[in-house]
Motif scaffolding. Structure first.
Motif, PDB file in Angstrom:
ATOM      1  N   ALA A 244       0.846  -1.199   0.000  1.00  0.00           N
ATOM      2  CA  ALA A 244       0.000   0.000   0.000  1.00  0.00           C
ATOM      3  C   ALA A 244       0.877   1.243   0.000  1.00  0.00           C
ATOM      4  O   ALA A 244       1.932   1.267   0.649  1.00  0.00           O
ATOM      5  CB  ALA A 244      -0.904   0.004   1.227  1.00  0.00           C
ATOM      6  N   PRO A 245       0.474   2.273  -0.738  1.00  0.00           N
ATOM      7  CA  PRO A 245       1.288   3.500  -0.786  1.00  0.00           C
ATOM      8  C   PRO A 245       1.643   4.035   0.586  1.00  0.00           C
ATOM      9  O   PRO A 245       2.759   4.503   0.810  1.00  0.00           O
ATOM     10  CB  PRO A 245       0.379   4.473  -1.555  1.00  0.00           C
ATOM     11  CG  PRO A 245      -0.460   3.593  -2.421  1.00  0.00           C
ATOM     12  CD  PRO A 245      -0.704   2.354  -1.614  1.00  0.00           C
TER      13      PRO A 245
ATOM     14  N   GLU B  19       6.884   4.091   2.784  1.00  0.00           N
ATOM     15  CA  GLU B  19       7.901   4.776   3.567  1.00  0.00           C
ATOM     16  C   GLU B  19       8.337   3.927   4.758  1.00  0.00           C
ATOM     17  O   GLU B  19       9.539   3.784   5.021  1.00  0.00           O
ATOM     18  CB  GLU B  19       7.382   6.125   4.046  1.00  0.00           C
ATOM     19  CG  GLU B  19       8.399   6.899   4.871  1.00  0.00           C
ATOM     20  CD  GLU B  19       7.869   8.256   5.303  1.00  0.00           C
ATOM     21  OE1 GLU B  19       8.023   9.212   4.522  1.00  0.00           O
ATOM     22  OE2 GLU B  19       7.308   8.353   6.408  1.00  0.00           O
ATOM     23  N   ALA B  20       7.381   3.361   5.475  1.00  0.00           N
ATOM     24  CA  ALA B  20       7.718   2.540   6.636  1.00  0.00           C
ATOM     25  C   ALA B  20       8.548   1.324   6.234  1.00  0.00           C
ATOM     26  O   ALA B  20       9.509   0.954   6.920  1.00  0.00           O
ATOM     27  CB  ALA B  20       6.449   2.098   7.355  1.00  0.00           C
ATOM     28  N   GLU B  21       8.193   0.712   5.108  1.00  0.00           N
ATOM     29  CA  GLU B  21       8.960  -0.439   4.628  1.00  0.00           C
ATOM     30  C   GLU B  21      10.369  -0.009   4.215  1.00  0.00           C
ATOM     31  O   GLU B  21      11.347  -0.716   4.477  1.00  0.00           O
ATOM     32  CB  GLU B  21       8.241  -1.101   3.453  1.00  0.00           C
ATOM     33  CG  GLU B  21       8.986  -2.288   2.847  1.00  0.00           C
ATOM     34  CD  GLU B  21       9.188  -3.432   3.835  1.00  0.00           C
ATOM     35  OE1 GLU B  21      10.057  -4.276   3.568  1.00  0.00           O
ATOM     36  OE2 GLU B  21       8.475  -3.483   4.860  1.00  0.00           O
ATOM     37  N   SER B  22      10.483   1.178   3.600  1.00  0.00           N
ATOM     38  CA  SER B  22      11.803   1.698   3.235  1.00  0.00           C
ATOM     39  C   SER B  22      12.661   1.896   4.479  1.00  0.00           C
ATOM     40  O   SER B  22      13.850   1.560   4.487  1.00  0.00           O
ATOM     41  CB  SER B  22      11.652   3.027   2.495  1.00  0.00           C
ATOM     42  OG  SER B  22      10.957   2.867   1.278  1.00  0.00           O
ATOM     43  N   PHE B  23      12.071   2.448   5.521  1.00  0.00           N
ATOM     44  CA  PHE B  23      12.816   2.656   6.769  1.00  0.00           C
ATOM     45  C   PHE B  23      13.266   1.323   7.358  1.00  0.00           C
ATOM     46  O   PHE B  23      14.385   1.207   7.878  1.00  0.00           O
ATOM     47  CB  PHE B  23      11.963   3.417   7.779  1.00  0.00           C
ATOM     48  CG  PHE B  23      11.811   4.886   7.475  1.00  0.00           C
ATOM     49  CD1 PHE B  23      12.550   5.501   6.472  1.00  0.00           C
ATOM     50  CD2 PHE B  23      10.924   5.660   8.195  1.00  0.00           C
ATOM     51  CE1 PHE B  23      12.407   6.852   6.194  1.00  0.00           C
ATOM     52  CE2 PHE B  23      10.773   7.019   7.938  1.00  0.00           C
ATOM     53  CZ  PHE B  23      11.525   7.615   6.933  1.00  0.00           C
TER      54      PHE B  23
ATOM     55  N   ARG C  99      18.349   8.647   8.683  1.00  0.00           N
ATOM     56  CA  ARG C  99      17.525   7.644   7.985  1.00  0.00           C
ATOM     57  C   ARG C  99      16.690   8.282   6.890  1.00  0.00           C
ATOM     58  O   ARG C  99      16.581   7.753   5.774  1.00  0.00           O
ATOM     59  CB  ARG C  99      16.625   6.945   8.997  1.00  0.00           C
ATOM     60  CG  ARG C  99      15.741   5.851   8.415  1.00  0.00           C
ATOM     61  CD  ARG C  99      14.880   5.235   9.492  1.00  0.00           C
ATOM     62  NE  ARG C  99      13.980   6.232  10.085  1.00  0.00           N
ATOM     63  CZ  ARG C  99      13.213   5.993  11.155  1.00  0.00           C
ATOM     64  NH1 ARG C  99      13.252   4.826  11.759  1.00  0.00           N
ATOM     65  NH2 ARG C  99      12.415   6.941  11.618  1.00  0.00           N
ATOM     66  N   ARG C 100      16.111   9.453   7.166  1.00  0.00           N
ATOM     67  CA  ARG C 100      15.298  10.108   6.146  1.00  0.00           C
ATOM     68  C   ARG C 100      16.175  10.622   5.003  1.00  0.00           C
ATOM     69  O   ARG C 100      15.738  10.638   3.848  1.00  0.00           O
ATOM     70  CB  ARG C 100      14.466  11.237   6.750  1.00  0.00           C
ATOM     71  CG  ARG C 100      13.432  11.818   5.784  1.00  0.00           C
ATOM     72  CD  ARG C 100      12.398  12.652   6.504  1.00  0.00           C
ATOM     73  NE  ARG C 100      11.469  11.827   7.258  1.00  0.00           N
ATOM     74  CZ  ARG C 100      10.404  11.225   6.730  1.00  0.00           C
ATOM     75  NH1 ARG C 100      10.129  11.356   5.433  1.00  0.00           N
ATOM     76  NH2 ARG C 100       9.590  10.506   7.487  1.00  0.00           N
TER      77      ARG C 100
END
Length: 218
Positions: free
Chosen positions: A14-15, A19-23, A50-51
């Motif tokens: 899910a869009p 971001e959470a998965e990337s982190f 991290r960002r």
């Protein structure tokens, strides 16, 4: 068939979860390397790094980013006090999460494209970045975020030295080959709160990511 199924599974993320998965991937890879950034930085400082890695896809920032001990605290205090954020280029202004900033009463300021800035630059033989920062010095600036123009970073530091400018935090991460490395080395030695990324790498995405990380922490 297996390869097609894998692609479909990837596309099912899910869009809102990307971001959470990337982190999670970033943290997993740093953990696999037993990278010292995981233990030498505070949780808040790591959130900024991290960002920046997320924004650039470049793990080099885990090694090159430097934080003054009061950098994060100063940035959060400025945001919560409703102070403004000064940036060097319109691309940075477009990337900062204005909705989050405006909740605290602040706004993003970029004077690089204003006719008055061009007039001042011509009259005083300045770059437009230098002139833009001179014009913005009285705009209740809490955070300065520079990712593109080393001249803007040098100008900001000179204005602070002479008492013309007193931001709470300087984020200086200009990218490039002319004065970028040198300006960041100078910033890294300053006694006031700052965030920088040593070396040639940096850029507007890094400046924006640093600000947005602070906004989310705030």
């Amino acid at each position: 068939m297996h390869k097609i199924s894998s692609v479909i599974d990837i596309l099912k993320i899910a869009p809102r979860d990307i971001e959470a998965e990337s982190f999670r991937i970033i943290e997993r890879e740093l953990t696999a390397q037993d990278h010292p950034v995981l233990t030498t930085l505070t949780q808040e400082e790591f959130a900024v790094v991290r960002r920046c890695i997320h924004a650039t896809g470049d793990f080099a920032f885990a090694d090159t980013m430097r934080f003054h001990p009061r950098a994060v605290t100063a940035g959060l205090t400025a945001i919560r006090a409703g102070k403004n954020i000064l940036v060097d280029v319109n691309m940075a202004a477009a990337g900062i999460s204005r909705g989050l900033l405006e909740r605290f009463g602040g706004r993003v300021i970029c004077r690089i494209g204003e006719p008055e800035t061009a007039d001042l630059a011509r009259a005083e033989n300045l770059t437009r970045s230098e002139a833009a920062f001179l014009r913005a010095s009285q705009d209740n600036i809490g955070i300065v975020a520079i990712g593109n123009a080393p001249t803007a970073l040098l100008q900001a530091m000179e204005m602070i030295r002479t008492g013309l400018f007193n931001p709470d935090l300087v984020i200086g991460v200009p990218v490039g080959f002319v004065n970028a490395v040198e300006s960041k080395d100078i910033l890294a030695d300053k006694p006031y709160p700052h965030i920088t990324a040593l070396g040639r790498k940096g850029g507007t995405p890094v400046a924006v990511a640093s600000v947005n990380a602070l906004l989310r922490l705030a």
